[in-house]
Design a protein around this motif. Structure first.
Motif, PDB file in Angstrom:
ATOM      1  N   PRO A 159      55.854  29.687  -9.411  1.00  0.00           N
ATOM      2  CA  PRO A 159      56.394  28.476  -8.755  1.00  0.00           C
ATOM      3  C   PRO A 159      56.604  27.299  -9.701  1.00  0.00           C
ATOM      4  N   ASP A 160      56.291  27.470 -10.984  1.00  0.00           N
ATOM      5  CA  ASP A 160      56.445  26.415 -11.983  1.00  0.00           C
ATOM      6  C   ASP A 160      55.572  25.215 -11.604  1.00  0.00           C
ATOM      7  N   ILE A 161      56.163  24.024 -11.457  1.00  0.00           N
ATOM      8  CA  ILE A 161      55.365  22.819 -11.243  1.00  0.00           C
ATOM      9  C   ILE A 161      55.100  22.521  -9.774  1.00  0.00           C
ATOM     10  N   VAL A 162      55.545  23.377  -8.885  1.00  0.00           N
ATOM     11  CA  VAL A 162      55.354  23.143  -7.453  1.00  0.00           C
ATOM     12  C   VAL A 162      53.959  23.626  -7.038  1.00  0.00           C
ATOM     13  N   PRO A 163      53.107  22.767  -6.509  1.00  0.00           N
ATOM     14  CA  PRO A 163      51.766  23.201  -6.076  1.00  0.00           C
ATOM     15  C   PRO A 163      51.879  24.229  -4.953  1.00  0.00           C
ATOM     16  N   SER A 164      51.399  25.431  -5.211  1.00  0.00           N
ATOM     17  CA  SER A 164      51.636  26.524  -4.268  1.00  0.00           C
ATOM     18  C   SER A 164      50.411  27.353  -3.949  1.00  0.00           C
ATOM     19  N   PHE A 165      49.317  27.183  -4.694  1.00  0.00           N
ATOM     20  CA  PHE A 165      48.158  28.044  -4.541  1.00  0.00           C
ATOM     21  C   PHE A 165      46.906  27.225  -4.210  1.00  0.00           C
ATOM     22  N   THR A 166      46.074  27.762  -3.332  1.00  0.00           N
ATOM     23  CA  THR A 166      44.779  27.138  -3.073  1.00  0.00           C
ATOM     24  C   THR A 166      43.869  27.393  -4.267  1.00  0.00           C
ATOM     25  N   PRO A 167      42.796  26.612  -4.408  1.00  0.00           N
ATOM     26  CA  PRO A 167      41.835  26.886  -5.488  1.00  0.00           C
ATOM     27  C   PRO A 167      41.288  28.312  -5.416  1.00  0.00           C
ATOM     28  N   GLN A 168      41.086  28.811  -4.187  1.00  0.00           N
ATOM     29  CA  GLN A 168      40.569  30.176  -4.040  1.00  0.00           C
ATOM     30  C   GLN A 168      41.568  31.208  -4.562  1.00  0.00           C
ATOM     31  N   GLU A 169      42.858  30.951  -4.365  1.00  0.00           N
ATOM     32  CA  GLU A 169      43.880  31.867  -4.893  1.00  0.00           C
ATOM     33  C   GLU A 169      43.930  31.790  -6.412  1.00  0.00           C
ATOM     34  N   PHE A 170      43.727  30.600  -6.970  1.00  0.00           N
ATOM     35  CA  PHE A 170      43.638  30.475  -8.428  1.00  0.00           C
ATOM     36  C   PHE A 170      42.513  31.371  -8.947  1.00  0.00           C
ATOM     37  N   ILE A 171      41.360  31.236  -8.314  1.00  0.00           N
ATOM     38  CA  ILE A 171      40.184  31.988  -8.756  1.00  0.00           C
ATOM     39  C   ILE A 171      40.402  33.485  -8.576  1.00  0.00           C
ATOM     40  N   ALA A 172      41.047  33.870  -7.476  1.00  0.00           N
ATOM     41  CA  ALA A 172      41.310  35.291  -7.233  1.00  0.00           C
ATOM     42  C   ALA A 172      42.206  35.890  -8.310  1.00  0.00           C
ATOM     43  N   HIS A 173      43.053  35.058  -8.921  1.00  0.00           N
ATOM     44  CA  HIS A 173      43.926  35.527 -10.004  1.00  0.00           C
ATOM     45  C   HIS A 173      43.261  35.410 -11.373  1.00  0.00           C
ATOM     46  N   GLY A 174      41.998  35.033 -11.387  1.00  0.00           N
ATOM     47  CA  GLY A 174      41.272  35.026 -12.653  1.00  0.00           C
ATOM     48  C   GLY A 174      41.234  33.693 -13.362  1.00  0.00           C
ATOM     49  N   ALA A 175      41.715  32.608 -12.737  1.00  0.00           N
ATOM     50  CA  ALA A 175      41.649  31.282 -13.352  1.00  0.00           C
ATOM     51  C   ALA A 175      40.274  30.671 -13.105  1.00  0.00           C
ATOM     52  N   ALA A 176      39.810  29.886 -14.058  1.00  0.00           N
ATOM     53  CA  ALA A 176      38.526  29.203 -13.923  1.00  0.00           C
ATOM     54  C   ALA A 176      38.778  27.716 -13.710  1.00  0.00           C
ATOM     55  N   LEU A 177      38.223  27.172 -12.613  1.00  0.00           N
ATOM     56  CA  LEU A 177      38.434  25.776 -12.239  1.00  0.00           C
ATOM     57  C   LEU A 177      37.108  25.028 -12.206  1.00  0.00           C
ATOM     58  N   PRO A 178      37.108  23.737 -12.492  1.00  0.00           N
ATOM     59  CA  PRO A 178      35.880  22.943 -12.351  1.00  0.00           C
ATOM     60  C   PRO A 178      35.540  22.761 -10.871  1.00  0.00           C
ATOM     61  N   ALA A 179      34.320  22.324 -10.608  1.00  0.00           N
ATOM     62  CA  ALA A 179      33.843  22.184  -9.230  1.00  0.00           C
ATOM     63  C   ALA A 179      34.725  21.228  -8.434  1.00  0.00           C
ATOM     64  N   ALA A 180      35.175  20.127  -9.051  1.00  0.00           N
ATOM     65  CA  ALA A 180      35.995  19.151  -8.321  1.00  0.00           C
ATOM     66  C   ALA A 180      37.285  19.783  -7.813  1.00  0.00           C
ATOM     67  N   ALA A 181      37.872  20.660  -8.592  1.00  0.00           N
ATOM     68  CA  ALA A 181      39.102  21.329  -8.166  1.00  0.00           C
ATOM     69  C   ALA A 181      38.817  22.332  -7.063  1.00  0.00           C
ATOM     70  N   ARG A 182      37.710  23.064  -7.199  1.00  0.00           N
ATOM     71  CA  ARG A 182      37.381  24.082  -6.198  1.00  0.00           C
ATOM     72  C   ARG A 182      37.093  23.425  -4.849  1.00  0.00           C
ATOM     73  N   GLU A 183      36.544  22.216  -4.871  1.00  0.00           N
ATOM     74  CA  GLU A 183      36.164  21.554  -3.630  1.00  0.00           C
ATOM     75  C   GLU A 183      37.276  20.700  -3.029  1.00  0.00           C
ATOM     76  N   SER A 184      38.340  20.499  -3.775  1.00  0.00           N
ATOM     77  CA  SER A 184      39.379  19.580  -3.311  1.00  0.00           C
ATOM     78  C   SER A 184      40.158  20.137  -2.121  1.00  0.00           C
ATOM     79  N   GLY A 185      40.412  21.429  -2.146  1.00  0.00           N
ATOM     80  CA  GLY A 185      41.184  22.040  -1.066  1.00  0.00           C
ATOM     81  C   GLY A 185      42.680  21.819  -1.180  1.00  0.00           C
TER      82      GLY A 185
END
Length: 356
Positions: free
Chosen positions: A279-305
């Motif tokens: 999707p390039d620069i368009v926000p399209s994924f939840t933090p959980q979907e990021f994590i499911a694809h193997g990305a590592a996010l800080p706690a603030a991002a995971r909790e933002s929703g």
């Protein structure tokens, strides 16, 4: 012409000219013969173009303007070769480099100028943040990246830049002449409403104006008289510049209190990383979907929703940089459709804020 005939070319041209009874063998153009300005013999003006004059008449009818006024102004507009040159994309194969791009903007000269701009407009920046929710550092970053706080607002007559791109958009890239015709029309609306001479305003090669480099349509839709003096001045009024940029971002989805981006460790797996980049620069994924694809996010991002976008910034031959962009990062890209631009704005604003 085959190479063996090239030595005969001057003689052949001379004979052709004599037979035709003319002194100029210049090939004919599809448009009427250009008309050259008396005060600048090398400048081609648009007064001799029937299509331009028809456009002026139609524009005037659509907008309820005086046709004679519109056409007389258009008749003084000129084709600018450098405008056509500068609108072209960089040569194919030019490698993007975030580190090099960043260094052009997040540097001492702009930071010093940003401190002065913030000091001079502190009241307006605070009011804009209160009204629109856009932090001062974002507005300061935009003005710095765009014009070094008014130091480089462009030297092209706006009417010339817009006419060149409206009526003689260069070949070799996607034709955007329709966009620039619309902007030229909006420019006349702006000049009429603000009682400005259309031949007087100067801006970028694309027709953007003022400290914040607003195109005419953006000026008409989003610029605000923030200091209440009865006119909108995006060239000299810091108040109007600040209020207009904040209003623009709010209209394009800026959300109060939301970060622009988070740090992220991109997925190691190529397929997972590619999926997040689609999707390039368009926000399209939840933090959980990021994590499911193997990305590592800080706690603030995971909790933002909030939905996120994986932003990749090339670094030439080095490894790319990545951030997780929020809807507010996307809002900044509505000012200029570029993740490099948006992050430069954000980091310049942060650098100026840190120096206060």
């Amino acid at each position: 012409m085959p190479p063996r005939f090239r030595p005969l070319l001057p003689a052949l041209l001379a004979v052709a000219c004599l037979l035709a009874g003319v002194a100029d063998a210049t090939p004919k153009k599809k448009h009427p013969a250009p008309v050259r300005a008396e005060d600048a013999p090398d400048a081609v003006i648009y007064g001799g173009r029937d299509d331009v004059m028809r456009f002026g008449a139609e524009l005037a009818e659509r907008q309820g303007l005086d046709a004679a006024w519109v056409q007389s102004q258009l008749a003084e507009s000129r084709y600018i070769p450098n405008v056509a040159k500068f609108i072209m994309p960089p040569p194919a194969g030019t490698a993007k480099n975030w580190a090099a791009y960043r260094s052009r903007f997040v540097e001492p000269k702009r930071i010093r100028a940003g401190l002065a701009f913030w000091r001079d407009n502190e009241k307006w920046l605070a009011r804009a943040e209160e009204l629109y929710g856009v932090p001062a550092e974002i507005v300061v970053g935009i003005v710095g990246v765009e014009t070094i706080y008014g130091q480089q607002m462009g030297g092209f007559r706006v009417i010339d830049a817009l006419a060149t791109l409206a009526f003689d958009f260069p070949t070799g890239r996607r034709d955007r002449s329709g966009f620039f015709r619309d902007e030229l029309e909006q420019y006349f609306v702006l000049c009429h409403s603000e009682a400005v001479d259309p031949l007087a305003l100067r801006g970028s090669y694309a027709g953007a104006m003022g400290m914040g480099q607003f195109m005419p349509s953006s000026w008409n839709r989003y610029a605000v008289d923030f200091d209440g003096d009865g006119r909108v001045d995006l060239h000299a009024s810091g108040a109007d510049v600040v209020g207009s940029i904040a209003h623009y971002l709010a209209e394009f989805g800026w959300q109060r209190g939301m970060p622009t981006h988070f740090d992220v460790a991109a997925p190691v797996d190529v397929a997972d990383r590619a999926a997040l980049l689609v999707p390039d620069i368009v926000p399209s994924f939840t933090p959980q979907e990021f994590i499911a694809h193997g990305a590592a996010l800080p706690a603030a991002a995971r909790e933002s929703g909030d939905k996120l976008a994986l932003i990749e910034l090339q670094n030439g031959d080095a490894a790319p940089s990545y951030v997780a962009g929020t809807p507010n990062f996307y809002a900044v890209t509505r000012y200029n459709w570029s993740s490099y631009y948006a992050l430069a704005v954000i980091e310049l604003g942060q650098a100026v804020k840190a120096m206060r």
